[in-house]
Design a protein around this motif. Structure first.
Motif, PDB file in Angstrom:
ATOM      1  N   PRO A 194       0.804  -1.233   0.000  1.00 44.55           N
ATOM      2  CA  PRO A 194       0.000   0.000   0.000  1.00 44.55           C
ATOM      3  C   PRO A 194       0.832   1.277   0.000  1.00 44.55           C
ATOM      4  CG  PRO A 194      -0.010  -1.008   2.178  1.00 44.55           C
ATOM      5  CD  PRO A 194       0.691  -1.971   1.258  1.00 44.55           C
ATOM      6  N   HIS A 195       2.118   1.182   0.367  1.00 42.86           N
ATOM      7  CA  HIS A 195       2.957   2.383   0.446  1.00 42.86           C
ATOM      8  C   HIS A 195       3.490   2.808  -0.919  1.00 42.86           C
ATOM      9  CE1 HIS A 195       2.804   2.308   4.794  1.00 42.86           C
ATOM     10  NE2 HIS A 195       3.164   1.039   4.783  1.00 42.86           N
ATOM     11  N   ASN A 196       4.048   1.846  -1.660  1.00 39.45           N
ATOM     12  CA  ASN A 196       4.654   2.191  -2.943  1.00 39.45           C
ATOM     13  C   ASN A 196       3.930   1.573  -4.137  1.00 39.45           C
ATOM     14  OD1 ASN A 196       5.398  -0.505  -2.731  1.00 39.45           O
ATOM     15  ND2 ASN A 196       7.498  -0.029  -2.082  1.00 39.45           N
ATOM     16  N   GLY A 197       2.885   0.777  -3.877  1.00 38.33           N
ATOM     17  CA  GLY A 197       2.120   0.183  -4.966  1.00 38.33           C
ATOM     18  C   GLY A 197       2.800  -0.990  -5.639  1.00 38.33           C
ATOM     19  N   GLN A 198       3.947  -1.429  -5.131  1.00 36.72           N
ATOM     20  CA  GLN A 198       4.666  -2.544  -5.744  1.00 36.72           C
ATOM     21  C   GLN A 198       3.933  -3.855  -5.486  1.00 36.72           C
ATOM     22  OE1 GLN A 198       8.672  -2.919  -4.400  1.00 36.72           O
ATOM     23  NE2 GLN A 198       9.196  -4.604  -5.768  1.00 36.72           N
ATOM     24  N   VAL A 199       3.821  -4.680  -6.524  1.00 36.59           N
ATOM     25  CA  VAL A 199       3.121  -5.960  -6.430  1.00 36.59           C
ATOM     26  C   VAL A 199       4.142  -7.072  -6.259  1.00 36.59           C
ATOM     27  CG1 VAL A 199       1.530  -7.552  -7.570  1.00 36.59           C
ATOM     28  CG2 VAL A 199       1.243  -5.085  -7.853  1.00 36.59           C
ATOM     29  N   SER A 200       3.941  -7.918  -5.246  1.00 38.43           N
ATOM     30  CA  SER A 200       4.829  -9.049  -4.981  1.00 38.43           C
ATOM     31  C   SER A 200       4.133 -10.333  -5.410  1.00 38.43           C
ATOM     32  CB  SER A 200       5.178  -9.123  -3.489  1.00 38.43           C
ATOM     33  OG  SER A 200       5.835  -7.954  -3.057  1.00 38.43           O
ATOM     34  N   TYR A 201       4.812 -11.095  -6.251  1.00 40.25           N
ATOM     35  CA  TYR A 201       4.273 -12.373  -6.707  1.00 40.25           C
ATOM     36  C   TYR A 201       4.905 -13.550  -5.982  1.00 40.25           C
ATOM     37  CZ  TYR A 201       2.502  -9.503 -10.523  1.00 40.25           C
ATOM     38  OH  TYR A 201       1.859  -8.534 -11.247  1.00 40.25           O
ATOM     39  N   ILE A 202       5.999 -13.298  -5.262  1.00 38.64           N
ATOM     40  CA  ILE A 202       6.683 -14.336  -4.488  1.00 38.64           C
ATOM     41  C   ILE A 202       6.577 -13.976  -3.014  1.00 38.64           C
ATOM     42  CG2 ILE A 202       8.816 -15.600  -4.109  1.00 38.64           C
ATOM     43  CD1 ILE A 202       7.685 -16.006  -6.881  1.00 38.64           C
ATOM     44  N   HIS A 203       6.051 -14.884  -2.217  1.00 39.77           N
ATOM     45  CA  HIS A 203       5.938 -14.637  -0.778  1.00 39.77           C
ATOM     46  C   HIS A 203       7.319 -14.737  -0.134  1.00 39.77           C
ATOM     47  CE1 HIS A 203       4.508 -14.823   3.357  1.00 39.77           C
ATOM     48  NE2 HIS A 203       3.305 -14.505   2.921  1.00 39.77           N
ATOM     49  N   GLY A 204       7.595 -13.860   0.816  1.00 43.04           N
ATOM     50  CA  GLY A 204       8.913 -13.812   1.435  1.00 43.04           C
ATOM     51  C   GLY A 204       9.159 -14.853   2.498  1.00 43.04           C
TER      52      GLY A 204
END
Length: 347
Positions: free
Chosen positions: A261-271
């Motif tokens: 929500p801060h930078n709008g970056q979408v993550s497809y791999i869970h950390g």
């Protein structure tokens, strides 16, 4: 004798009783007023609590999940008195928010709330509500909440603890997982009843009809049934689906991806190594398929008897597929299992 005894009787008559000390009447009056005030305050709290519970029961009779804005949230959830638990889903369902995960989680949340509302164990000790970002922005700010969807449990007494926030990223948002979490926090056990879904039965019937029709049309020539390449492709598809985590997705119901929500970056791999996204399983499936294709090409280059130059090209292409995509797969493994020391080409 009579004259000497008269003053004594007058002195006795002028004495105050010992059980009424000086200043006792104001003290008793103050104590009485305090008791009346405390009793009135307690009665007022009981009336307020009864009014709140009656209102919540009325909303629940019309809808298993009732929406709340900032005023309702502060009145029915934050402000005492309260003798009930409240499960709140903080979400963003408006189309302009483009939160597909919110819609998926809302469907599971609706199934859970309906299972509780129409069960025989339903009572006024547990309620389900929802706060949409566009209807309760002040609530999100008050709770310092910057992501959606989020599930929280507000206990009857005290403030929510860390365990009262559902770990959606690790567990997923399936109704069964939410029911288990609620049972741990409230001792209320909800049996999840899902509406009948005939899509699987219809798909199976169509598949059987398709296969039966194909066999009927080819009834005079069924040699294709013994085609090793065809069965190998079917087997590989099943292996790729299972090794990429499709069954885990079916059981846990994780989100497709995560948007910061801060930078709008979408993550497809869970950390984390304890969870995954749906998109992650698709990526793993493609990588496994590419590595397998490279191994098939290497085997073809080694066993075929065609032109040497063509075989050399096939060998190089197969080797490139195996090296590149295996390196990519290893880098994903390192990003999830922190501290894994080995890498190859891609870090």
């Amino acid at each position: 004798m009579g004259a000497r005894g008269a003053p004594s009787r007058r002195r006795q008559a002028g004495r105050r009783p010992r059980y009424l000390p000086t200043g006792s009447f104001p003290f008793l009056l103050l104590l009485l007023l305090l008791c009346i005030q405390l009793g009135g305050g307690q009665k007022k709290k009981e009336n307020l609590l009864t009014e709140k519970v009656e209102q919540l029961m009325e909303w629940s009779s019309r809808r298993s999940i009732f929406r709340m804005n900032g005023d309702k949230f502060r009145k029915f959830i934050k402000a005492p008195p309260r003798n009930y638990s409240m499960i709140v889903m903080f979400t963003a369902l408006q189309p302009q928010r483009q939160c597909s995960v919110c819609r998926q989680a809302n469907e599971e949340y609706q199934i859970l709330a309906n299972s509780w509302r129409y069960s025989s164990a339903f009572c006024n000790k547990l309620f389900f509500s929802m706060v949409d970002y566009d209807e309760g922005t002040d609530v999100f700010q008050q709770l310092n909440m910057n992501s959606a969807p989020t599930f929280m449990h507000f206990p009857p007494k005290g403030r929510p603890k860390r365990a009262d926030t559902f770990d959606l990223q690790r567990i997923g948002f399936a109704a069964e997982q939410l029911a288990k979490w609620i049972a741990d926090r409230t001792d209320v056990h909800i049996r999840v009843f899902r509406p009948p879904n005939y899509s699987g039965t219809i798909a199976l019937a169509l598949l059987v009809s398709l296969v039966g029709g194909l066999l009927y049309l080819r009834r005079n020539n069924l040699e294709f049934i013994y085609n090793k390449t065809g069965w190998a492709m079917v087997s590989l598809c099943i292996v790729f689906a299972m090794t990429s985590g499709q069954m885990w997705n079916h059981i846990r119901g994780p989100p497709y991806a995560h948007k910061n929500p801060h930078n709008g970056q979408v993550s497809y791999i869970h950390g984390s190594s304890q969870a995954q996204f749906v998109a992650e399983s698709h990526i793993i499936l493609v990588l496994n398929a590419a590595i397998t294709m490279g191994m098939v090409l290497l085997n073809e280059a080694a066993t075929s008897k065609g032109d040497v130059g063509k075989r050399r090209i096939i060998c190089l292409v197969g080797l490139g597929l195996v090296v590149f995509f295996f390196s990519f797969l290893l880098s994903i493994f390192r990003s999830k299992y922190h501290g894994y020391p080995y890498s190859f080409l891609i870090k």
